[in-house]
Scaffold this active site. Structure first.
Site, PDB file in Angstrom:
ATOM      1  N   HIS A  41      -8.886  -2.359  -8.514  1.00  0.00           N
ATOM      2  CA  HIS A  41      -8.115  -1.122  -8.402  1.00  0.00           C
ATOM      3  C   HIS A  41      -7.497  -0.755  -9.738  1.00  0.00           C
ATOM      4  CE1 HIS A  41      -4.727   1.545  -7.442  1.00  0.00           C
ATOM      5  NE2 HIS A  41      -5.503   1.965  -6.467  1.00  0.00           N
ATOM      6  N   HIS A  42      -6.845  -1.709 -10.386  1.00  0.00           N
ATOM      7  CA  HIS A  42      -6.367  -1.454 -11.741  1.00  0.00           C
ATOM      8  C   HIS A  42      -6.147  -2.768 -12.480  1.00  0.00           C
ATOM      9  CE1 HIS A  42      -2.305  -1.769  -9.728  1.00  0.00           C
ATOM     10  NE2 HIS A  42      -2.056  -2.452 -10.820  1.00  0.00           N
ATOM     11  N   GLN A 106      -3.362  -8.860 -15.747  1.00  0.00           N
ATOM     12  CA  GLN A 106      -3.223  -8.727 -14.298  1.00  0.00           C
ATOM     13  C   GLN A 106      -4.351  -7.853 -13.765  1.00  0.00           C
ATOM     14  OE1 GLN A 106      -1.080  -5.474 -12.264  1.00  0.00           O
ATOM     15  NE2 GLN A 106       0.522  -7.002 -12.012  1.00  0.00           N
ATOM     16  N   HIS A 108      -5.671  -6.164 -10.159  1.00  0.00           N
ATOM     17  CA  HIS A 108      -5.394  -5.871  -8.756  1.00  0.00           C
ATOM     18  C   HIS A 108      -6.716  -5.587  -8.058  1.00  0.00           C
ATOM     19  CE1 HIS A 108      -3.664  -2.789  -5.652  1.00  0.00           C
ATOM     20  NE2 HIS A 108      -4.029  -3.916  -5.088  1.00  0.00           N
ATOM     21  N   HIS A 178      -0.994   7.434 -13.019  1.00  0.00           N
ATOM     22  CA  HIS A 178      -1.407   6.420 -12.044  1.00  0.00           C
ATOM     23  C   HIS A 178      -0.676   6.620 -10.727  1.00  0.00           C
ATOM     24  CE1 HIS A 178      -2.904   2.713 -10.374  1.00  0.00           C
ATOM     25  NE2 HIS A 178      -1.672   2.359 -10.065  1.00  0.00           N
ATOM     26  N   HIS A 180      -1.826   5.884  -6.189  1.00  0.00           N
ATOM     27  CA  HIS A 180      -2.896   5.401  -5.316  1.00  0.00           C
ATOM     28  C   HIS A 180      -3.544   6.606  -4.653  1.00  0.00           C
ATOM     29  CE1 HIS A 180      -0.923   1.136  -5.178  1.00  0.00           C
ATOM     30  NE2 HIS A 180      -1.457   1.430  -6.350  1.00  0.00           N
ATOM     31  N   MET A 250       2.270   4.581  -5.886  1.00  0.00           N
ATOM     32  CA  MET A 250       2.894   4.423  -7.193  1.00  0.00           C
ATOM     33  C   MET A 250       2.948   5.786  -7.862  1.00  0.00           C
ATOM     34  SD  MET A 250       1.139   0.858  -8.554  1.00  0.00           S
ATOM     35  CE  MET A 250       2.403   0.530  -9.774  1.00  0.00           C
TER      36      MET A 250
END
Length: 766
Positions: A41-42, A106, A108, A178, A180, A250
């Site tokens: 997703h990111h 990170q 996701h 950004h 969702h 978000m």
């Protein structure tokens, strides 16, 4: 239930830490993402001192997070975004004094259904690094909503964020939005004196890359930064909150900017809800959703990176990373000249037909505030002409003087060129004349255009003419005129007026006149002539025969000033240029190598120890060396080339050697992730110096690119592979060029010296 089934589920955040591969200060100058929206997703890249773990990977969507100390976001990616390109001489600082000794990546994973049947995910990030200090430091300003609630079935919900800006000026060059699935449009603005100016606006359903920001926007103390995210609750049966899972939402607006390195505290965020009163004045565009069709989305996903200011291009698919261009680099020849040339203000450079360097300088005369009156008439005739030899012919290899001429002929020299008979064509701004002078040492004037000391704008007069170019085939003469006129004039070989023209434009309704056409160069292979339009910060090219406009080259890196240009027919044509201190943007004063066809900047260069003060002319020799004359420092600098070549295939698999190995660092790394994009960091920015527009007044560079430091190009490729379901690993590519005994050496070139060869090694490990 196995460990992986416990950890790896939909909406999993996985992290891994990777130590910065140097104990010295280093600078990230490029990011290349490797990911697919089918699984990821990111991705977020953080820098910190102490990651939560340095062993393997961990679930950072839990309370563990990413770092024990404060995490600084450096990069963000989502949904098959194209790579972000930093401007030249801009980098994210990491390493010794930055407070960042680890990278934490990170990832996701929003949907793990694609991992059935032992599918492997190769998502990750490639970083390109250098140890060369960058004049400007990049940073991220994040505006983020933390308390928005989207009601079910409600057609529109706005999330507004705003903060007053209280630090040094920042210069945005990219933005990223950004959200969702419920996000429709995200817009960011600077508010100054009640006026809203757009920084960037985008649908978060398009590839969530960093896109070019409005280049006209700067942010200074007293401004307000604001952002609005527009959501819809249609189709939802419950409230949606800001959170970390794909069922949450978000609202993030990222601003990527740069500032002078001396002010660098490169991170800041804003999480304050904007007042209703303030957002009553937001432009209507912020409320208009951007519809995204599947076909449009697919087309955007396949866009390559911008060609402006690239070091090299990348072609990216899911299995392969290739470079398709090279890095070209000029370095100063510090031992040139071998002895002092005893120069005055250096105003012009040329090459004669024997490939010797010709220097035109002002001896003991100086152009100052009292040199001319308001009518551009020279006020210092009582000083007489320059008694020193104003024209020096110099050996380009050693710098020794071969010939000297031009005594008692000139008052304020400016431009110079040599024709095929080795006659010199010069301009003198005090005389308001163009002179053809013999090179036999007899100091004989063979032709004079214009009337001595009389400025004018008709066919027979000039007003402080700046440069002259001579067509080697037709003998036609081109004059840039000048400081108080705004034209290019064309004469026949015998001095007959033929035509003249002003600035060109592809849109005649928006034609901007010349503002000091300062330097001319003929392009013999293209039958064109180009001019450095100094105060407009651009290069314009015309058909030499007709004066018809062909193209314009205008770059942010010029900073609003282009002093001089030269040309080489190498490849599709190379333009060499130098800029000056700018009133509009604080950019380094330096030389440029520009691809004529694509307008791309291939290289920039400046002296190793000193700095350019007012580079006034530039010349390129047949062997590819470049000379720059600096009027303020009364110097001429020589530069020669090296080539940096990177070629990587099948990232993480192939080992490729390029002749000699200087140093190799081998590192095994683990996997890391962070749950929220919230960062609490501070940033500061550039305070620009202000140049003076007075003709040829000494200028001082706002920043210097230190070429004397060793270069550490580092390519770090991170591949996340989850074992069994997804295997996790990282590929590290490092090419190290050391100073002194491991110094990069240039080699002879078949294309006029622009192609040297780096000696190093690219090492791939997984």
């Amino acid at each position: 239930m196995s460990l992986f089934s416990l950890i790896f589920q939909s909406d999993t955040y996985l992290c891994m830490a990777f130590p910065v591969p140097t104990r010295q200060d280093a600078y990230i100058v490029d990011f290349i993402p490797l990911a697919s929206m089918d699984t990821v997703h990111h991705m977020l890249l953080f820098g910190c001192q102490t990651p939560v773990s340095t062993n393997s990977f961990w679930d950072c969507g839990s309370v563990q997070g990413t770092c024990e100390d404060e995490a600084a976001i450096m990069y963000a990616w989502a949904r098959n975004a194209p790579p972000t390109k930093l401007p030249k001489d801009v980098g994210f600082k990491v390493g010794r004094s930055s407070g960042m000794s680890y990278f934490v990546l990170q990832i996701h994973y929003g949907d793990i259904s694609a991992f059935k049947d032992h599918h492997r995910d190769c998502s990750g990030l490639t970083l390109r690094m250098t140890s060369r200090p960058q004049p400007f430091i990049a940073g991220i300003y994040l505006l983020m909503s933390v308390d928005t609630v989207i009601l079910p079935g409600q057609r529109v919900t706005d999330a507004d964020v705003a903060c007053d800006y209280t630090s040094y000026p920042i210069y945005p060059f990219a933005f990223r939005t950004h959200t969702h699935r419920l996000g429709k449009v995200v817009s960011g603005y600077r508010i100054r004196d009640g006026k809203w100016t757009l920084i960037g606006r985008q649908s978060p359903q398009l590839p969530q890359a960093f896109y070019p920001a409005n280049k006209q926007v700067t942010v200074k103390y007293g401004d307000t930064l604001a952002a609005r995210c527009v959501f819809t609750g249609e189709g939802k049966t419950s409230k949606t909150y800001i959170g970390g899972t794909s069922d949450d939402e978000m609202c993030n607006f990222y601003i990527m900017y740069y500032m002078e390195s001396r002010h660098a505290i490169p991170y800041m965020n804003c999480m304050e809800m904007g007042s209703e009163e303030l957002f009553q004045h937001i432009p209507p565009e912020a409320n208009v959703p951007i519809n995204v069709s599947p076909s449009h989305m697919n087309s955007v996903m396949h866009l390559g990176q911008s060609t402006d200011d690239r070091d090299y291009a990348v072609v990216l698919d899911t299995n392969k990373l290739e470079t398709v261009d090279q890095d070209y680099h000029f370095e100063q020849v510090s031992a040139w000249p071998q002895s002092s040339l005893q120069l005055g203000q250096v105003s012009g450079l040329a090459l004669d037909s024997d490939s010797n360097l010709v220097i035109f300088h002002r001896g003991d005369h100086h152009w100052g505030a009292d040199s001319f009156n308001n009518q551009a008439r020279y006020q210092q005739r009582s000083l007489g002409p320059i008694q020193q030899s104003a024209i020096l012919v110099v050996d380009p290899s050693k710098g020794s003087i071969l010939k000297a001429s031009g005594r008692n002929m000139f008052f304020l020299p400016h431009g110079i060129t040599a024709d095929k008979e080795n006659n010199y064509w010069v301009t003198d701004v005090a005389l308001h004349q163009v002179l053809k002078v013999s090179s036999d040492g007899k100091d004989k004037t063979l032709m004079a255009l214009g009337e001595a000391f009389i400025p004018g704008s008709d066919n027979n007069h000039f007003c402080q003419p700046t440069d002259v170019a001579v067509d080697t085939e037709s003998g036609n003469i081109f004059v840039s005129d000048g400081y108080c006129n705004a034209r290019i004039i064309k004469f026949s070989a015998d001095g007959k007026y033929l035509s003249e023209w002003g600035a060109g434009s592809s849109d005649r309704r928006r034609r901007i006149p010349f503002h000091i056409p300062h330097s001319l160069v003929l392009l013999p292979d293209k039958k064109e002539i180009c001019v450095a339009d100094r105060e407009n910060g651009r290069i314009q090219c015309f058909i030499a025969e007709t004066g018809e406009f062909v193209k314009e080259i205008k770059k942010d890196e010029f900073g609003g000033e282009v002093f001089a240009i030269s040309y080489s027919p190498t490849g599709d044509g190379l333009i060499f240029a130098v800029n000056g201190e700018s009133l509009s943007r604080p950019v380094p004063i330096r030389g440029f190598v520009i691809d004529y066809s694509t307008k791309d900047i291939l290289d920039t260069f400046s002296p190793n120890k000193k700095e350019f003060k007012m580079p006034h002319d530039i010349a390129e020799t047949r062997d590819g060396s470049v000379f720059v004359g600096d009027a303020s420092s009364k110097s001429v600098y020589k530069f020669t080339t090296e080539k940096l070549h990177h070629s990587v295939k099948k990232a993480g698999i192939e080992v490729q050697e390029l002749e000699e190995m200087d140093a190799v660092v081998q590192t095994k790394v683990k996997q890391d992730t962070s749950k929220t994009a919230a960062i609490q960091e501070k940033q500061t920015v550039v305070q620009k110096t202000q140049p003076q527009l007075e003709a040829d007044k000494e200028r001082k560079s706002p920043a210097k690119l230190n070429k004397g430091e060793r270069v550490l190009p580092v390519i770090i490729t991170t591949l996340l592979l989850i074992p069994l379901v997804v295997v996790i690993s990282i590929g590290v590519f490092i090419s190290w060029r050391k100073k002194n005994q491991h110094e990069v050496k240039s080699e002879p070139s078949s294309v006029r010296g622009i192609l040297g060869k780096i000696r190093g090694m690219l090492f791939t490990l997984h």
